[in-house]
Design an enzyme around this catalytic site. Structure first.
Site, PDB file in Angstrom:
ATOM      1  N   CYS A 114       0.804  -1.224   0.000  1.00 22.11           N
ATOM      2  CA  CYS A 114       0.000   0.000   0.000  1.00 22.11           C
ATOM      3  C   CYS A 114       0.837   1.275   0.000  1.00 22.11           C
ATOM      4  CB  CYS A 114      -0.970  -0.004   1.171  1.00 22.11           C
ATOM      5  SG  CYS A 114      -2.237  -1.263   0.985  1.00 22.11           S
ATOM      6  N   HIS A 254      -3.098   7.494   2.559  1.00 23.83           N
ATOM      7  CA  HIS A 254      -3.531   6.192   2.048  1.00 23.83           C
ATOM      8  C   HIS A 254      -4.878   5.855   2.695  1.00 23.83           C
ATOM      9  CE1 HIS A 254      -3.729   2.075   0.906  1.00 23.83           C
ATOM     10  NE2 HIS A 254      -3.522   1.612   2.124  1.00 23.83           N
ATOM     11  N   ASN A 284     -10.029   0.296   0.011  1.00 23.98           N
ATOM     12  CA  ASN A 284      -8.570   0.350  -0.099  1.00 23.98           C
ATOM     13  C   ASN A 284      -8.156  -0.200  -1.466  1.00 23.98           C
ATOM     14  OD1 ASN A 284      -5.809   0.033   0.088  1.00 23.98           O
ATOM     15  ND2 ASN A 284      -5.843  -1.000   2.076  1.00 23.98           N
TER      16      ASN A 284
HETATM   17  C1  LIG Z   1      -9.667  -5.023   9.779  1.00 22.13           C
HETATM   18  C2  LIG Z   1     -10.186  -4.052  10.815  1.00 22.13           C
HETATM   19  C3  LIG Z   1     -11.173  -3.096  10.188  1.00 22.13           C
HETATM   20  C4  LIG Z   1     -10.901  -4.819  11.903  1.00 22.13           C
HETATM   21  O1  LIG Z   1     -11.361  -3.926  12.892  1.00 22.13           O
HETATM   22  P1  LIG Z   1     -11.093  -4.223  14.434  1.00 22.13           P
HETATM   23  O2  LIG Z   1     -11.755  -3.156  15.159  1.00 22.13           O
HETATM   24  O3  LIG Z   1      -9.612  -4.398  14.604  1.00 22.13           O
HETATM   25  O4  LIG Z   1     -11.875  -5.554  14.624  1.00 22.13           O
HETATM   26  P2  LIG Z   1     -11.337  -6.982  15.090  1.00 22.13           P
HETATM   27  O5  LIG Z   1     -10.501  -7.567  14.003  1.00 22.13           O
HETATM   28  O6  LIG Z   1     -10.753  -6.841  16.446  1.00 22.13           O
HETATM   29  O7  LIG Z   1     -12.709  -7.741  15.136  1.00 22.13           O
HETATM   30  C5  LIG Z   1     -13.711  -7.396  16.062  1.00 22.13           C
HETATM   31  C6  LIG Z   1     -14.858  -8.359  15.869  1.00 22.13           C
HETATM   32  O8  LIG Z   1     -15.520  -8.079  14.628  1.00 22.13           O
HETATM   33  C7  LIG Z   1     -15.583  -9.275  13.855  1.00 22.13           C
HETATM   34  N1  LIG Z   1     -15.510  -8.938  12.452  1.00 22.13           N
HETATM   35  C8  LIG Z   1     -14.411  -8.906  11.665  1.00 22.13           C
HETATM   36  N2  LIG Z   1     -14.761  -8.562  10.419  1.00 22.13           N
HETATM   37  C9  LIG Z   1     -16.099  -8.357  10.427  1.00 22.13           C
HETATM   38  C10 LIG Z   1     -17.017  -7.986   9.437  1.00 22.13           C
HETATM   39  N3  LIG Z   1     -16.669  -7.718   8.175  1.00 22.13           N
HETATM   40  N4  LIG Z   1     -18.309  -7.867   9.788  1.00 22.13           N
HETATM   41  C11 LIG Z   1     -18.714  -8.105  11.037  1.00 22.13           C
HETATM   42  N5  LIG Z   1     -17.875  -8.475  12.035  1.00 22.13           N
HETATM   43  C12 LIG Z   1     -16.580  -8.597  11.715  1.00 22.13           C
HETATM   44  C13 LIG Z   1     -14.419 -10.104  14.323  1.00 22.13           C
HETATM   45  O9  LIG Z   1     -14.616 -11.457  14.028  1.00 22.13           O
HETATM   46  C14 LIG Z   1     -14.406  -9.815  15.787  1.00 22.13           C
HETATM   47  O10 LIG Z   1     -15.399 -10.597  16.409  1.00 22.13           O
HETATM   48  P3  LIG Z   1     -15.131 -11.282  17.833  1.00 22.13           P
HETATM   49  O11 LIG Z   1     -14.890 -10.124  18.767  1.00 22.13           O
HETATM   50  O12 LIG Z   1     -16.380 -12.027  18.068  1.00 22.13           O
HETATM   51  O13 LIG Z   1     -13.911 -12.130  17.639  1.00 22.13           O
HETATM   52  C15 LIG Z   1      -9.026  -3.259  11.456  1.00 22.13           C
HETATM   53  O14 LIG Z   1      -8.253  -4.112  12.256  1.00 22.13           O
HETATM   54  C16 LIG Z   1      -8.147  -2.601  10.451  1.00 22.13           C
HETATM   55  O15 LIG Z   1      -8.552  -1.710   9.753  1.00 22.13           O
HETATM   56  N6  LIG Z   1      -6.872  -3.023  10.420  1.00 22.13           N
HETATM   57  C17 LIG Z   1      -5.933  -2.446   9.507  1.00 22.13           C
HETATM   58  C18 LIG Z   1      -6.289  -2.922   8.157  1.00 22.13           C
HETATM   59  C19 LIG Z   1      -5.535  -2.215   7.114  1.00 22.13           C
HETATM   60  O16 LIG Z   1      -5.407  -1.040   7.136  1.00 22.13           O
HETATM   61  N7  LIG Z   1      -5.044  -2.988   6.155  1.00 22.13           N
HETATM   62  C20 LIG Z   1      -4.449  -2.522   4.991  1.00 22.13           C
HETATM   63  C21 LIG Z   1      -3.060  -2.192   5.210  1.00 22.13           C
HETATM   64  S1  LIG Z   1      -2.511  -1.314   3.845  1.00 22.13           S
END
Ligand SMILES: CC(C)(COP(=O)(O)OP(=O)(O)OC[C@H]1O[C@@H](n2cnc3c(N)ncnc32)[C@H](O)[C@@H]1OP(=O)(O)O)[C@@H](O)C(=O)NCCC(=O)NCCS
EC number: 2.3.1.180
Length: 327
Positions: A114, A254, A284
């Site tokens: 990214c 980004h 993204n």
């Molecule tokens: C991916 C992301 C949005 C997840 O958000 P988060 O607040 O960290 O959420 P978590 O991964 O801790 O998940 C929280 C809960 O939501 C659930 N969940 C994950 N994806 C879900 C979705 N699409 N819909 C509903 N629930 C979801 C998980 O299973 C978890 O459930 P649990 O508590 O029962 O285990 C976040 O971690 C993120 O943005 N990370 C960086 C990603 C990024 O920028 N990547 C690109 C790099 S260039």
């Protein structure tokens, strides 16, 4: 020494719109979760057999040349940032050049996930600054839908497809890319990667069955890394260029997660109305996010505006650039 001014910008996203409502029918997710955790409402997906990142990159480049009234034969170099190349080889930049009629000049890909566009901008600028070339195109193009697992709700809601291209030309008046910082830490590799398809794990029935050809992401670890490093590198570039938040006309971040962008802007002391944001429309798009932001906001940019571009991505990679807008 000349600076590399961005003298034109163009973007392209494919027609098909994948909404949160459609994702609700594909995996166990909902609009409220996606919107509140990421800021994303929809993303564009490239459909059609045999269509790859180059097709979107070529649309962006062809549009850029037309808009600027520049002929393909005037271009000195084309650099493509992509994590989803059409082929292992030849590189996507070669393919784009062929599609738009740019011949007999150098073209190559840069792979920095990214952060790819920022890396490519930094590299492309050097060719202008040294005086070697007069017209360098930098294009970011990614077909993330090719490597996203649409049964994995933790990643499939995040990504979209698109491309954006800029023209770099020399400026003697202090406009252009005035500074950039690129960084990496390969020890972060296991948090965000595509395991198979390269030389370590070439494709086999087993790699396909294990779903190793898709993006794997440990979301919370990437989130923590991204918030810290994107904010740190943005603060670093402001500090070493003596910029206060009030000096910055636009933060061009980004677009991975709205919460990461908000945290970066807060750390930089930049109001939200000065932050380019289009994640709700595209998700993204990896190497295309920053040029697509510049494209969407082009009419609001003024000559002399101070822009801070900032990115992070798999690797880990991250970086920032200080750009004085040239038109
Ligand atoms: C991916 C992301 C949005 C997840 O958000 P988060 O607040 O960290 O959420 P978590 O991964 O801790 O998940 C929280 C809960 O939501 C659930 N969940 C994950 N994806 C879900 C979705 N699409 N819909 C509903 N629930 C979801 C998980 O299973 C978890 O459930 P649990 O508590 O029962 O285990 C976040 O971690 C993120 O943005 N990370 C960086 C990603 C990024 O920028 N990547 C690109 C790099 S260039």
């Amino acid at each position: 020494m000349s600076k590399a001014a961005i003298t034109g910008i163009h973007g392209y996203v494919p027609d098909y719109v994948l909404t949160n409502a459609e994702l609700e029918r594909m995996v166990d997710t909902n609009d409220e979760w996606i919107t509140s955790r990421t800021g994303i409402k929809e993303r564009h997906i490239l459909k059609g057999e045999g269509m790859g990142s180059s097709h979107m990159g070529a649309k962006a480049v062809a549009g850029l040349l037309e808009k600027m009234n520049i002929k393909p034969e005037e271009v000195d170099l084309l650099i493509c940032a992509t994590t989803t190349p059409d082929y292992v080889f030849p590189c996507t930049a070669n393919l784009i050049c062929d599609m738009v009629g740019i011949r007999n000049v150098g073209s190559f890909d840069i792979q920095a996930a990214c952060s790819g566009f920022l890396y490519a901008l930094t590299v492309g600028s050097q060719f202008i600054e040294t005086g070697k070339y007069k017209k360098v195109i930098v294009v970011g193009a990614d077909k993330m839908s090719a490597i996203v697992d649409y049964t994995d709700r933790t990643t499939c809601v995040l990504f979209g497809d698109g491309a954006g291209a800029i023209m770099l030309q020399p400026s003697e008046d202090g406009f252009g890319v005035l500074d950039s910082i690129i960084k990496s830490d390969g020890s972060g590799q296991s948090h965000l990667f595509q395991k198979a398809g390269g030389s370590r794990y070439p494709p086999t029935h087993e790699t396909v069955e294990k779903r190793w050809h898709y993006v794997y992401q440990d979301g919370p670890s990437v989130f923590k890394f991204a918030v810290k490093n994107m904010a740190d590198v943005s603060a670093e570039i402001m500090e070493r260029n003596h910029l206060a938040g009030s000096d910055v006309a636009w933060l061009v971040p980004h677009q991975a997660n709205k919460r990461i962008i908000d945290a970066t802007a807060h750390r930089m002391g930049i109001d939200t109305d000065k932050v380019m944001m289009n994640i709700h429309k595209y998700g993204n798009t990896t190497a295309a996010t920053i040029p697509l932001c510049l494209f969407d906001y082009e009419s609001r940019l003024k000559k002399g505006d101070n822009l801070v571009l900032a990115a992070f991505g798999g690797g880990f990679t991250w970086g920032a650039a200080y750009v004085k807008w040239a038109y």
